[in-house]
Enzyme design. Structure first.
Site, PDB file in Angstrom:
ATOM      1  N   HIS A 162       0.971  -4.114  -0.265  1.00  0.00           N
ATOM      2  CA  HIS A 162       1.158  -2.678  -0.033  1.00  0.00           C
ATOM      3  C   HIS A 162       0.960  -1.867  -1.317  1.00  0.00           C
ATOM      4  O   HIS A 162       0.147  -0.931  -1.356  1.00  0.00           O
ATOM      5  CB  HIS A 162       2.573  -2.456   0.524  1.00  0.00           C
ATOM      6  N   GLU A 163       1.683  -2.246  -2.366  1.00  0.00           N
ATOM      7  CA  GLU A 163       1.622  -1.467  -3.613  1.00  0.00           C
ATOM      8  C   GLU A 163       0.256  -1.593  -4.302  1.00  0.00           C
ATOM      9  O   GLU A 163      -0.231  -0.633  -4.893  1.00  0.00           O
ATOM     10  CB  GLU A 163       2.747  -1.883  -4.566  1.00  0.00           C
ATOM     11  N   HIS A 182      -2.073   0.930  -2.799  1.00  0.00           N
ATOM     12  CA  HIS A 182      -1.957   2.237  -3.463  1.00  0.00           C
ATOM     13  C   HIS A 182      -2.702   2.230  -4.797  1.00  0.00           C
ATOM     14  O   HIS A 182      -3.440   3.158  -5.130  1.00  0.00           O
ATOM     15  CB  HIS A 182      -0.486   2.561  -3.745  1.00  0.00           C
ATOM     16  N   HIS A 242      -6.481   2.193  -4.523  1.00  0.00           N
ATOM     17  CA  HIS A 242      -6.919   3.522  -4.076  1.00  0.00           C
ATOM     18  C   HIS A 242      -6.990   4.456  -5.286  1.00  0.00           C
ATOM     19  O   HIS A 242      -7.981   5.158  -5.497  1.00  0.00           O
ATOM     20  CB  HIS A 242      -5.939   4.056  -3.021  1.00  0.00           C
TER      21      HIS A 242
END
Length: 601
Positions: free
Chosen positions: A392-393, A396, A399
């Protein structure tokens, strides 16, 4: 490295498991130099006040100066904050963070003249400036976005009045925060071991996940009995928050608070309506999942307090960090070699602070600046949850990495509407990989239960919240009363509609609206559901269509904030102005429910 029995001191954590903040500032003295540099640069701003419309060069230079100051300020704040997060007991970094925050207020105050002054320049003049000045063209979208919202910006005097009302406007949220975090008192219950323990907001979810049904029921009743006692106060607080939203929308010439809220990201109102419409078309699948939960738990009647306990007993899976990195890499291989190469760069070049230590900030996040690595804070404990947190992190962070590498500073960030897409795509791809390669039926069912609960909590529940917000705002905008009894009745009816006939809608659930802080931030929760739906739809495209879908998705990651979020997602392959991505995502949910049903039968 296994989880230590006692929390380590930071100096005891091996260096390879710490982030390398020296890439931002080799020494703290260089940070101090940037503080002084910013203070000097801010003094230059004054020469542009009242002169932005004098020439295209003035406008360009002022925007460049704003960017330069903002970038330096980001570096100063982020570095101090992350140093503090390493160990919150270090007073030096507490002081540095406070200093950076104080400087930020000073800078924001100095630069606050720019947008109002830009809006005062005639639109034709700005377009002439853009045509004649090649350097200014990089700011075309930035300036167009300011001009787009011009009709909703009031006169200078009126804006000053509204600004002075800011504290009053924040009162409902502030009052709710005091009630919810300071004044409300919860009863005690007996835990699984028969010990008296106070129900708190933090413990409540753990109680609801308990395998002991008596504990779940007692916690549920205890929590909502406390909110019931505050019903009139919280009801009045929410009522005035909704009235405040309606007032600001009206004063800024929007048709409704919904239009005003969505206009920030230039999101058509149809996106909101389509979300509710599409999710409600798939309520039969939610009813099927609820019936499956009832059967799996072996209860004669399923209650609202039975919705969070796992329907598959927790599987004792340990995933040490080094193994977790490999699993994440394997799961994200469909995103291509370039993505995996950058992922490995993050794993190997000091982006990640891995383990818990004394004083370290809890939880996990991705943070950084335009010129720094996109750092990640973890508190890895070798659990399956922590495995997904890495994916998940890093979603980020990659991105941010792609955005920063491919966009100028002014478009290097991205809006909340798309912020959770990349992180959720990573989680979905990892989940699909683990399910496909899981040989143990219990492990597979455990993973599926985790996945199903994400759909229930992020798509269905947040959409129910979104429907509640829409109903209460529309009532207020029509001048209708919004009493605590009205709020309870509306909320009760929505629970009956969204959960269906196989669950007893306990009377206490009518008070759930009273504990949701997001309702004081108008029309925010829908972004969780749209972001999750977009991500699930994109992950399925990536797995089924391969190279072309990956290319579109990576272009989306590279786009930062260079266009409106709806357009960026269209480029990635999902059109959120239609219901298709939501239908697509909920078909995945339906397939999972069917598969789980077969495995449990």
């Amino acid at each position: 490295m296994n989880k230590p029995k006692q929390i380590s001191k930071r100096k005891e954590i091996p260096e390879k498991y710490k982030w390398k903040l020296e890439k931002m500032y080799e020494q703290d003295e260089l940070w101090e130099k940037d503080i002084l540099y910013i203070k000097e640069k801010v003094k230059e701003v004054v020469k542009y006040i009242g002169k932005l419309g004098d020439s295209s060069q003035n406008l360009f230079e002022s925007l460049q100066l704003q960017d330069e100051i903002s970038l330096k300020l980001e570096n100063v704040f982020v570095y101090a904050r992350m140093r503090k997060d390493e160990d919150n007991t270090v007073s030096k970094y507490q002081a540095m963070t406070d200093k950076a925050q104080g400087l930020a207020v000073e800078v924001q105050s100095t630069l606050s003249f720019m947008i109002p002054e830009i809006t005062s320049i005639p639109e034709e003049k700005i377009r002439t400036f853009l045509n004649e000045n090649e350097d200014l063209k990089v700011y075309t979208f930035y300036l167009e976005e300011i001009l787009r919202q011009k009709e909703h910006i009031l006169s200078k005097e009126e804006e000053q009045i509204l600004a002075q009302m800011g504290e009053l406007a924040a009162a409902p949220q502030s009052i709710f925060g005091m009630i919810n975090n300071a004044d409300i008192k919860f009863p005690t219950i007996k835990d699984e071991n028969g010990e008296e323990i106070e129900v708190t907001k933090g413990r409540y979810v753990k109680f609801l996940e308990s395998s002991d049904r008596r504990v779940r029921k007692d916690a549920f009743k205890a929590l909502y009995s406390a909110y019931e006692k505050q019903k009139n106060t919280i009801g009045s607080t929410l009522n005035y928050s909704v009235k405040k939203d309606a007032f600001y929308a009206r004063i800024r010439k929007y048709p409704s608070a919904l239009h005003a809220s969505l206009d920030t990201d230039h999101i058509p109102v149809e996106v909101y309506d389509h979300l509710i419409e599409a999710v409600e078309e798939h309520l039969d699948t939610m009813y099927k999942y609820v019936a499956l939960r009832k059967k799996a738990l072996g209860v004669e009647k399923l209650h609202m307090y039975d919705l969070y306990t796992p329907i598959v007993k927790e599987v004792d899976i340990k995933v040490p960090y080094e193994e977790a990195k490999e699993k994440v890499k394997e799961g994200l291989k469909p995103l291509g070699d370039d993505y995996i190469e950058i992922l490995e760069k993050g794993f190997n070049e000091g982006w990640i602070d891995v383990y818990e230590n004394e004083g370290k900030t809890s939880g996990a996040y991705s943070f950084g600046t335009y010129t720094s690595p996109p750092y990640v804070l973890l508190n890895h404990q070798d659990t399956v949850h922590d495995l997904f947190t890495i994916a998940h992190e890093m979603g980020h962070s990659l991105h941010s990495y792609y955005s920063h590498e491919n966009q100028p500073y002014v478009y290097g960030g991205y809006t909340i509407f798309v912020a959770e897409v990349a992180s959720t795509v990573n989680e979905a791809l990892l989940m699909e990989h683990l399910l496909k390669n899981s040989k143990d039926p219990n492990t597979k069912m455990y993973l599926m239960n985790h996945y199903l609960e994400q759909f229930r909590g992020t798509v269905y529940r947040q959409t129910m919240f979104a429907k509640f917000e829409k109903i209460i705002h529309e009532k207020a905008e029509k001048g209708e009363a919004l009493t605590p009894e009205d709020l309870c009745e509306i909320y009760m009816d929505l629970n009956k509609k969204y959960y269906g006939p196989d669950v007893v809608i306990d009377d206490e659930i009518k008070m759930e609206w009273a504990r949701i802080p997001h309702f004081y931030n108008a029309y925010y929760v829908y972004k969780y559901a749209t972001g999750y739906s977009a991500a699930i739809s994109l992950s399925q495209k990536i797995l089924k269509e391969g190279k072309s879908a990956v290319e579109n998705y990576l272009n989306f990651l590279k786009s930062g904030g260079s266009d409106y979020p709806i357009n960026l997602l269209k480029g990635a392959g999902v059109d959120m102005t239609t219901t298709e991505p939501i239908h697509h995502a909920l078909k995945v949910f339906e397939k999972l429910v069917d598969e789980m049903e077969n495995m449990l039968s």
